[in-house]
Design an enzyme around this catalytic site. Structure first.
Site: not given
Length: 772
Positions: A558-559
């Site tokens: 996600h990051e």
């Protein structure tokens, strides 16, 4: 991510003058030296800490040869020579403020045609000057281990934020911008990007009350500043429960079939009549999973999800300040004020989206919770029910962990446990896998680089250069991924420095890192920091490894999705580069990456056992994922509840009865109305940190999740390594940053023209097409 309200621009850059080229050549020689001393594989620098410390000059036992080969220059944080100390940060802030003032004076007094043609470009440079301090301070105060640095960052942030808000209400700056945009002789010579940014800036001026009287503008500045300060105080205390422990009568716990081993670890009060269960650590959570007494579970759960009265007051103050600011701007609510310029253009469309999604999900959610209702009804000797409302009324949030555990005891699974799976996913394996994935779908890779002395804030931080196969280095990622005391507990992507074009008149590159375009022009390298809190485990004498749960793999993907947006969204102007886009669009690339993180084909390519090197079996993953995904719709509905709470805290009723508005009462009433896992006991709303950073826009997570799902099925479900579709996503969406209308980006990616204009129909289409 803090978004500067004003100041966005850019222009066509030309080849630098000969003297400027020489300075850049000296810069690139330094960058080349870093590249030459890059260590080997990504896996090794994350999985072998002794190797990392050795090549990075942190090992006192380094050989003379090693010390010579890896000799390091001295610098400050992010290679900014000012940032060697807290006083250096203050000096950098002061110098930046002076540079901003000089640029302002020039812009206000240059009435030549050249001054008008470069006005929007200079607004963007002004914004960049401020943002490189504000964003830096935002990062430092959340992550730096030195309290003196944190205090300096807070001071500098307040000073710059106030200065920025003054500029946002500067009538002369707005009037010059209007004259530039309204003069055909000038505007016809501007690029499409400059015109777009100029219009955005004008809208932002108007959003700051630029046409109102001076008293109102001054009030706007004061309110904005106070909201920032109160919000930071609120976010700083969201991790803390209301009390350090909760008292449970000994007779209640002793007769609840709880492990005696666990009970022996609990302290008692002075009279010995109550256990004092700490609200931190594992004990309370272990009791929630094992205690059969519902009243005990209820008391524990409530304590774990509550905050102090002082924190509730911070939230209440924040909500009311926002309502007052919106009212000052002649808006009915803060949600109406905040949603201007977003994909969802008004509160009604947002609430309709959330309600549609809830209505489509509630039956599935009740069906998922049915097994808990059946077990609880049996314990209570009540008749079983299949009625949705009855199921939801019976199952409470403190039942979830206990009855889930009980269910799996009664229905043992042959699926592997999380610990077994994690042995295949060392941090190094996962980062290497991400680099391999990006290489295949985008043509870029992650390359480790040795840092200079003082460049990072902790010896555990790794630097990754982002390398394009066509353009060379296009950005820098600083990975602060290991557990550290005092560090923010929430995973985050921090923009430290945005990408933008560098112009011929610029000659000082001492505080930035620079890249070269294929045409020979130069750009400011985007610099970001990824922050997580992964825990290494000692596996041998002096050797530890960081094993990731699949949920942590998903977090890292996600990051990294945000990071790729920052790297690939390279516009001429920093205020629309990378993740500087609409709040309800910014989560799309990161949530799309979560689909990759759940794909068996991706995971089997990444997963290698730390001891044997054996590849994880697809069947092993499938069995584990099936056993952990049984409450998917419940999670979606819970996210929808949070999104609705956010809307409720920012709607028109706040200003109409501001003195009597009670955040906890409002929260609990909404919980009862929305029915699923009802919490009418705690004041958890005071621990919902996203209410500050995503005020009135928390729906963005769900909204972007539904869009990401459609993009995944359209582009990557058949082949997650498709270069053709990776290029399509990069070309039509990632590369634009915040320049292109998000609805147009999505319409182009999905080849769905009906989405181009956005609006209620598009919102409805997205909500109805949600796949859990």
């Amino acid at each position: 991510m803090l978004r500067t309200i004003i100041l966005k621009a850019g222009s066509n850059a030309s080849i630098p003058s000969p003297s400027r080229q020489n300075k850049l050549l000296r810069f690139f020689a330094t960058a080349g030296a870093v590249s030459r001393t890059s260590p080997g594989s990504i896996k090794k620098i994350f999985d072998d800490n002794s190797y990392w410390r050795n090549i990075n000059g942190q090992d006192a036992n380094n050989s003379k040869i090693s010390q010579y080969l890896f000799k390091k220059n001295k610098t400050g944080l992010f290679k900014n020579p000012y940032l060697t100390s807290p006083d250096g940060l203050r000096k950098f802030s002061q110098v930046s403020l002076q540079q901003a003032q000089e640029l302002l004076d020039k812009m206000r007094n240059d009435f030549s045609e050249s001054g008008k043609l470069t006005y929007i470009m200079n607004l963007d440079r002004l914004s960049d000057t401020l943002c490189r301090v504000i964003d830096l301070c935002e990062f430092i105060r959340s992550t730096h281990p030195d309290d003196a640095f944190v205090r300096a960052a807070q001071d500098c942030h307040e000073q710059m934020f106030e200065f920025m808000n003054v500029l946002n209400t500067d009538v002369s700056l707005c009037n010059i911008l209007k004259s530039v945009l309204n003069n055909p002789e000038v505007s016809s010579k501007l690029s499409a990007e400059e015109l777009k940014v100029g219009k955005i800036l004008l809208d932002d001026f108007e959003k700051s009350g630029i046409y109102m009287n001076p008293d109102v503008r001054e009030k706007f500045i004061q309110l904005s500043q106070e909201i920032s300060l109160v919000g930071q105080e609120f976010i700083n205390h969201t991790d803390y429960p209301g009390s350090n422990s909760v008292k449970i009568p000994c007779k209640d716990l002793d007769n609840s079939k709880v492990s005696t081993f666990l009970l022996k670890q609990l302290n008692k009060d002075v009279k010995g009549q109550n256990y004092k269960v700490p609200t931190f650590g594992y004990a309370a959570y272990a009791l929630l999973k094992s205690c059969e007494n519902e009243m005990v579970r209820k008391k524990l759960w409530t304590a774990l999800h509550s905050c102090s009265d002082k924190q509730v007051k911070r939230l209440s103050h924040l909500i009311k300040l926002r309502a007052i600011l919106a009212n000052l701007m002649h808006k009915t609510s803060y949600a109406e004020y905040q949603l201007e310029g977003k994909m969802a253009k008004n509160p009604k469309d947002v609430q309709d989206f959330i309600l549609t999604l809830m209505n489509n999900t509630i039956e599935k959610t009740a069906n998922e919770l049915k097994f808990i209702a059946e077990l609880k009804a049996k314990d209570l000797k009540k008749p079983l029910t299949t009625n949705t409302d009855e199921i939801l009324k019976l199952v409470r949030p403190w039942d979830r962990d206990y009855y889930t555990g009980k269910y799996f005891q009664l229905n043992p699974s042959n699926s592997p446990n999380a610990k077994e799976i994690s042995y295949y996913f060392t941090l190094g394996n996962v980062i290497q896998g991400l680099s391999d994935l990006f290489q295949q779908i985008y043509g870029i890779r992650l390359e480790p680089a040795i840092t200079d002395e003082g460049e990072t804030w902790s010896p555990d931080v790794r630097r990754l250069n982002v390398i394009s196969e066509e353009e060379g280095i296009i950005g820098i990622i600083y990975c602060d991924l290991f557990e550290r005391n005092g560090k923010t507990s929430n995973p985050a992507h921090f923009t430290v420095c945005c990408s933008r074009q560098i112009y011929p008149s610029e000659t000082d590159f001492s505080t930035i890192q620079v890249g070269e375009n294929p045409d020979g022009t130069y750009f400011q390298l985007p610099v970001i920091s990824l922050v997580c809190n992964f825990s290494p485990i000692l596996i041998a004498s002096k050797k530890s490894l960081c094993f990731l749960q699949l949920s942590e793999v998903e977090t890292l993907f996600h990051e990294m999705g945000h990071a790729m947006h920052s790297m690939l969204g390279r516009t001429h102007m920093q205020n629309i580069s990378g993740t500087r886009c609409a709040t309800d669009f910014v989560e799309l690339p990161s949530i799309l990456m979560e689909h990759f993180a759940k794909d068996i084909r991706i995971l089997t390519k990444i997963g290698k056992h730390y001891g044997t090197g054996e590849t994880i079996q697809a069947d092993m993953l499938q069995r584990f994922m099936k056993s952990t995904n049984f409450l998917q719709n419940c999670e979606t509905y819970s996210q929808a509840k949070m999104a609705m709470l956010d809307q409720s805290f920012h709607d028109e009723k706040i200003i109409s009865d501001i003195d009597n508005f009670d955040v906890v009462e409002n929260y609990q009433a909404l919980e009862r109305r929305l029915k699923v896992l009802v919490d009418d006991q705690s004041n958890w709303c005071g621990r919902f940190g996203h209410l500050f950073g995503y005020g009135a826009t928390y729906y963005s997570y769900l909204f972007d999740r539904t869009i990401a799902s459609k993009i995944w099925y359209a582009l990557f479900e058949d082949d997650p390594y498709s270069r053709k579709n990776g290029d399509k996503f990069k070309k039509h969406l990632l590369k634009w940053g915040g320049l292109k209308d998000p609805w147009k980006c999505i319409a182009d990616v999905l080849e769905c023209p009906m989405l181009e204009k956005g609006g209620s129909d598009a919102m409805e289409f997205i909500a109805q097409s949600h796949k859990s």
